[in-house]
Structure formats: C-alpha cells, structure tokens
Design a protein around this motif. Structure first.
Motif, PDB file in Angstrom:
ATOM      1  N   THR A  70      39.720  52.564  55.942  1.00 19.21           N
ATOM      2  CA  THR A  70      39.543  51.195  55.525  1.00 19.21           C
ATOM      3  C   THR A  70      40.744  50.941  54.413  1.00 19.21           C
ATOM      4  O   THR A  70      41.121  51.862  53.756  1.00 19.21           O
ATOM      5  CB  THR A  70      38.214  50.976  55.060  1.00 19.21           C
ATOM      6  N   MET A  71      40.970  49.836  54.026  1.00 19.08           N
ATOM      7  CA  MET A  71      41.992  49.344  53.022  1.00 19.08           C
ATOM      8  C   MET A  71      41.517  48.077  52.533  1.00 19.08           C
ATOM      9  O   MET A  71      40.850  47.027  53.284  1.00 19.08           O
ATOM     10  CB  MET A  71      43.376  49.104  53.634  1.00 19.08           C
ATOM     11  N   ASP A  72      41.276  48.124  51.259  1.00 17.44           N
ATOM     12  CA  ASP A  72      40.669  46.941  50.629  1.00 17.44           C
ATOM     13  C   ASP A  72      41.929  45.796  49.922  1.00 17.44           C
ATOM     14  O   ASP A  72      43.168  46.279  49.550  1.00 17.44           O
ATOM     15  CB  ASP A  72      40.014  47.396  49.266  1.00 17.44           C
ATOM     16  N   ASP A  73      41.758  44.760  49.954  1.00 19.91           N
ATOM     17  CA  ASP A  73      42.297  43.518  49.515  1.00 19.91           C
ATOM     18  C   ASP A  73      43.196  42.855  50.301  1.00 19.91           C
ATOM     19  O   ASP A  73      43.632  41.817  49.794  1.00 19.91           O
ATOM     20  CB  ASP A  73      42.825  43.968  47.917  1.00 19.91           C
ATOM     21  N   GLY A  74      43.663  43.431  51.325  1.00 19.15           N
ATOM     22  CA  GLY A  74      44.705  42.999  51.977  1.00 19.15           C
ATOM     23  C   GLY A  74      46.205  42.851  51.399  1.00 19.15           C
ATOM     24  O   GLY A  74      46.998  41.942  51.554  1.00 19.15           O
TER      25      GLY A  74
END
Length: 284
Positions: A70-74
């Motif tokens: 997962t990766m946060d904020d874009g």
C-alpha cells in the motif's frame, strides 16, 4: 367562421404538415447527440474495468502468507517510481487517495489514477482533506470519509472506496462507530507489525517502510510471515533516495530490493491488493 380566419388556419396547418418531418428529424438528432449522463458514466466505468483475481482463484492459495503493498496520499512518485517497480514485476498495489490533493503539485493526476485502476490497483479512501480524524466531531469524520468515498465512486473507482486508511494513523471510538454504521469493509492504521490472522477489521497493522528501515529485517519479517502463514501490509509514502525532515520517504532502490525478494518467494505467498486480501479472508 370568417373566411379570412379559415384561410389563415389552412396556411398554418399546411406549414406544420410540411415542417413536421424536419422537426421530428431534428428532435431525433438532438436526442441522439445529447450526452446522457448515466450512459457516459457507465461507459467510462466499463473502460476502467481491469483484471482482478476472482474469489475462486484466491481460494487456491488460501493457506499461504499474504503480501500487500500500500502507498499513502497519492504522491506522484508513487506513480513514476513505485508503480513502475511493481509493474516490472507484474505486481499490483493499493493507493490511499486524498481527492482534494489530486492534480495539485507533487500529487498524481486523475489520468494517472485511471491508469492505476485499469491496471488492477485498488484506490482506497484516505479521507477528503487528510485531517486528523480523532480531532474532529463524529459528523465531521463521517463527512471526511463519505465525501472521499463519493468522489471515488463518481470517478468509477468503486473497488476499494469503502476501505479506509487513517490520515496520520489518527482515529478514535467515533471513527470506529462511523465506519461500522457506514458499512466500510476495513481500515488500515500505521501501527507497526505483521498482521495476524486474528484481524480487527478497522485496526489493520502495517510495516512502514521508512529511511531508517533495515532491508535485512524486512526480509526476516517476510520469511516469518511465510512460516506462520500470516500477512504483511507494507506502507510507503514518497519514493526519494534522500531522507527528508518528515522521514516519510523511501529509497526506490531499496523498495525494488524488497519487491524482488517478495517475488522470489511467490510460490510460498500471495501478492494481493488490499481488496483481494479482504476477499480471501472473507471466504468461509
């Protein structure tokens, strides 16, 4: 009736009869050429459909460890670097999107999000404006979550719009109640650790990949997950070689090393998007 009125009526009726076929044709043309919102929405959503694993396909691998990236904020580097690294290894990830940030400096564009979604990536709900949820009243928390969900759904990103990721890891009892009442599937925290099979659906743990994270330790955690058949939800923010003040970036070369290690163990684990992982866990 006055003879002059009869003549006027006759002329009007004749004119109408002559013009009617053209009026009908014109109306038909306008009706056909005018965009229909529902039709456009449906067509766009069909264009964004992607290949995802079915529950039956996941079922075959149920008794294995699970890895979720997962990766946060874009952040834009998640597309230019993170996406490329995973794509080169035929791996999909999951992005936690802040709708109010899309298209602003340093963040992904809507076109880039479309590319991710078509590639099978999950676009999750990171709230509309990325505020500390625990500092807000319950109704404000509801608006933050549901406004983001609505934006994702309106842009056809429906697959994971009901999966929340807490900004700054901030949540409280009001948050948990809101998620339950609004029928969210899951929520991910920033609490470190391997996720055991005893999942609290709104308090999912993660392993945060930070500048200080030791790669050998990460490999050990992957091996432990394989041995115990548990899950690791990795979390990244910006992909940059040099550490910043916030310590929320990660060297893309280190990320590539981790991805390569995971892929080398693919016979012993599942590499899933967040929604695919939930599908697996919900299979009885």
């Amino acid at each position: 009736m006055d003879k002059k009125l009869v003549i006027v009526y006759a002329v009007l009726i004749s004119s109408f009869l002559i013009a009617y076929p053209f009026m009908k044709s014109s109306a038909s043309y306008l009706s056909e050429s005018k965009p229909q919102n529902n039709l456009v929405q449906t067509t766009n959503c069909k264009n964004l459909q992607s290949k995802v694993q079915t529950p039956q396909e996941i079922q075959k691998n149920k008794n294995k460890a699970n890895i979720i990236f997962t990766m946060d904020d874009g952040w834009e580097t998640q597309f230019t670097k993170g996406f490329k690294i995973l794509k080169d290894n035929d791996v999909k990830g999951s992005i936690a999107v802040i709708p109010s940030k899309i298209g602003t400096e340093g963040y992904m564009s809507l076109s880039q999000l479309n590319t991710l979604y078509r590639s099978g990536w999950d676009l999750m709900n990171h709230t509309n404006t990325h505020r500390h949820l625990a500092s807000l009243k319950k109704q404000e928390q509801k608006s933050e979550l549901n406004d983001a969900r609505k934006w994702l759904d309106q842009h056809c990103f429906t697959r994971a719009s009901n999966i929340a990721v807490y900004p700054y890891g901030s949540f409280n009892q009001d948050t948990l109640k809101t998620l339950q009442e609004e029928h969210y599937r899951s929520a991910r925290t920033i609490k470190d650790g391997i996720q055991t099979n005893n999942i609290k659906k709104y308090e999912v743990r993660t392993i945060n990949l930070l500048p200080s994270t030791d790669i050998s330790w990460v490999k050990d955690q992957i091996d432990l997950a394989i041995k115990t058949k548990q899950s690791i939800v990795f979390t990244n923010h910006r992909f940059e070689k040099k550490a910043d003040k916030a310590q929320m970036n990660f060297d893309p070369e280190k990320f590539k090393t981790i991805v390569n290690y995971v892929v080398s163990k693919k016979d012993e684990l599942n590499i899933l998007t967040y929604s695919e992982w939930l599908d697996l866990k919900e299979i009885k």
